[in-house]
Write a protein that holds these residues in place. Structure first.
Motif, PDB file in Angstrom:
ATOM      1  N   GLU A 182       0.799  -1.266   0.025  1.00  0.00           N
ATOM      2  CA  GLU A 182       0.077   0.089   0.050  1.00  0.00           C
ATOM      3  C   GLU A 182       0.673   1.321   0.023  1.00  0.00           C
ATOM      4  O   GLU A 182       0.465   2.252  -0.781  1.00  0.00           O
ATOM      5  CB  GLU A 182      -0.814   0.071   1.259  1.00  0.00           C
ATOM      6  N   THR A 183       1.703   1.432   0.813  1.00  0.00           N
ATOM      7  CA  THR A 183       2.514   2.408   0.897  1.00  0.00           C
ATOM      8  C   THR A 183       4.036   2.380   0.257  1.00  0.00           C
ATOM      9  O   THR A 183       4.557   3.502  -0.149  1.00  0.00           O
ATOM     10  CB  THR A 183       3.137   2.750   2.353  1.00  0.00           C
ATOM     11  N   GLY A 184       4.407   1.311  -0.198  1.00  0.00           N
ATOM     12  CA  GLY A 184       5.593   1.328  -0.897  1.00  0.00           C
ATOM     13  C   GLY A 184       6.984   1.188  -0.146  1.00  0.00           C
ATOM     14  O   GLY A 184       7.721   1.514  -0.682  1.00  0.00           O
ATOM     15  N   ARG A 185       6.815   1.338   1.130  1.00  0.00           N
ATOM     16  CA  ARG A 185       7.929   1.623   1.979  1.00  0.00           C
ATOM     17  C   ARG A 185       8.524   0.160   2.379  1.00  0.00           C
ATOM     18  O   ARG A 185       7.792  -0.612   2.523  1.00  0.00           O
ATOM     19  CB  ARG A 185       7.484   2.363   3.450  1.00  0.00           C
TER      20      ARG A 185
END
Length: 354
Positions: A182-185
């Motif tokens: 979702e965040t790409g982190r």
């Protein structure tokens, strides 16, 4: 268009190929030495282990239930020590909350670097309690040692790649870092150690029973220029040995050269917990008495012990190294998990004759 004259061949004419292929006296062909049964079994076992590591991922090594402790880089070093000792762990991934990124792996080596800094800068002892984990890089630069371990691997990568990465970076453990959809982190999933990988192999690869060659006939372990100490040796001296030689343990010998114990890097954590750096003025014998009552002891083997029995020991017990001794318990060498991992991954790898 003119044609070049044709030079007739005669006995005195030298072909260019004659310079490239010097004449040799004919020699009888020698047949290659047949592979012995024990060599064949050893080769088959190593190949089975490598094949296994290439089809399994780091996720497969993780237990069904586990806990993961991650330190923010803004945490005080003193507090991190307390958390480590309370939870019975010796390392933890680091997280930079300002950038939301993985910041490396905190290990016993980082605390030993802090001790080295204290030894070189005694006036700074009053400020050590105020050091934060993000200041460890400055300490490393000040004393000229290697920076924090930052190697990591995706948990779905083959376990073989994780092992190779550890060998390349000389790390004894490697964090598994995934990416949040979702965040790409980045997000730290867990940490895989050499011991957990080798135990995973010992439990699941039955061909380890074919590793019947004794250590005497394997290029495995360290036998020369061994660092040792005595019970009377100051702890600070042993710490210098650990740092200067980039090792994680020092065998302790008596006056007859008999192995009586092993001082490990993790013993330093026990001494400085609670930020009691005065404990570092103890000698080795006094320091080892500070170990917890559930300390499993040291593991030893002989030069004629076989790798299959060592894998069996790893399967049954939490082993990090084995001290190689003779029949009189005198020191012969040291066998680490790094040595074993390197052997099963690289031994005979370049031999494509078969």
């Amino acid at each position: 268009m003119t044609s070049l004259p044709v030079i007739p061949r005669h006995s005195g004419f030298v072909q260019p190929s004659s310079y490239l292929r010097p004449r040799r006296q004919s020699q009888p062909m020698t047949s290659p030495k047949p592979e012995s049964a024990i060599d064949r079994d050893q080769r088959i076992a190593l190949q089975r282990i490598r094949d296994f590591l290439k089809v399994r991922t780091s996720y497969d090594v993780l237990p069904l239930s586990f806990r993961l402790i991650i330190f923010d880089t803004s945490l005080l070093v003193k507090k991190s020590l307390t958390i480590l000792t309370q939870n019975g762990i010796v390392s933890a991934p680091l997280w930079d909350s300002k950038t939301s990124t993985f910041a490396g792996l905190l290990t016993t080596s980082d605390y030993i670097n802090l001790i080295q800094y204290y030894w070189q800068n005694p006036d700074a002892v009053n400020r050590i309690d105020q050091f934060k984990l993000n200041s460890l890089r400055d300490i490393e630069k000040a004393i000229g040692v290697s920076p924090l371990e930052t190697a990591s691997i995706h948990p779905l990568k083959p376990l073989y790649e994780a092992c190779r990465r550890m060998l390349e970076t000389r790390a004894r453990r490697i964090p598994l870092v995934d990416t949040d959809d979702e965040t790409g982190r980045a997000m730290v999933v867990s940490v895989v150690t050499q011991y957990r990988i080798l135990k995973f192999v010992a439990v699941n690869v039955h061909e380890t029973q074919l590793l019947r060659k004794p250590l005497r006939h394997l290029n495995l372990g360290t036998y020369k220029n061994l660092e040792t100490a005595k019970m009377e040796t100051p702890v600070f001296d042993v710490i210098h040995q650990l740092v200067n030689c980039n090792i994680s343990s020092v065998p302790i010998l008596n006056s007859d050269g008999v192995v009586t114990n092993v001082f490990e890097a993790v013993d330093v954590i026990t001494l400085i917990k609670g930020a009691n750096y005065d404990e570092l003025n103890l000698n080795v014998g006094e320091a080892l008495q500070k170990r917890s009552e559930d300390f499993p002891g040291i593991y030893a083997c002989h030069i004629d012990d076989r790798l299959d029995t060592i894998f069996d020991t790893i399967r049954k017990s939490r082993v990090h190294r084995l001290v190689i001794i003779d029949e009189d318990s005198r020191l012969v060498g040291v066998l680490t998990l790094s040595d074993i991992l390197e052997y099963i991954l690289l031994e005979g790898e370049g031999d494509d004759s078969r």
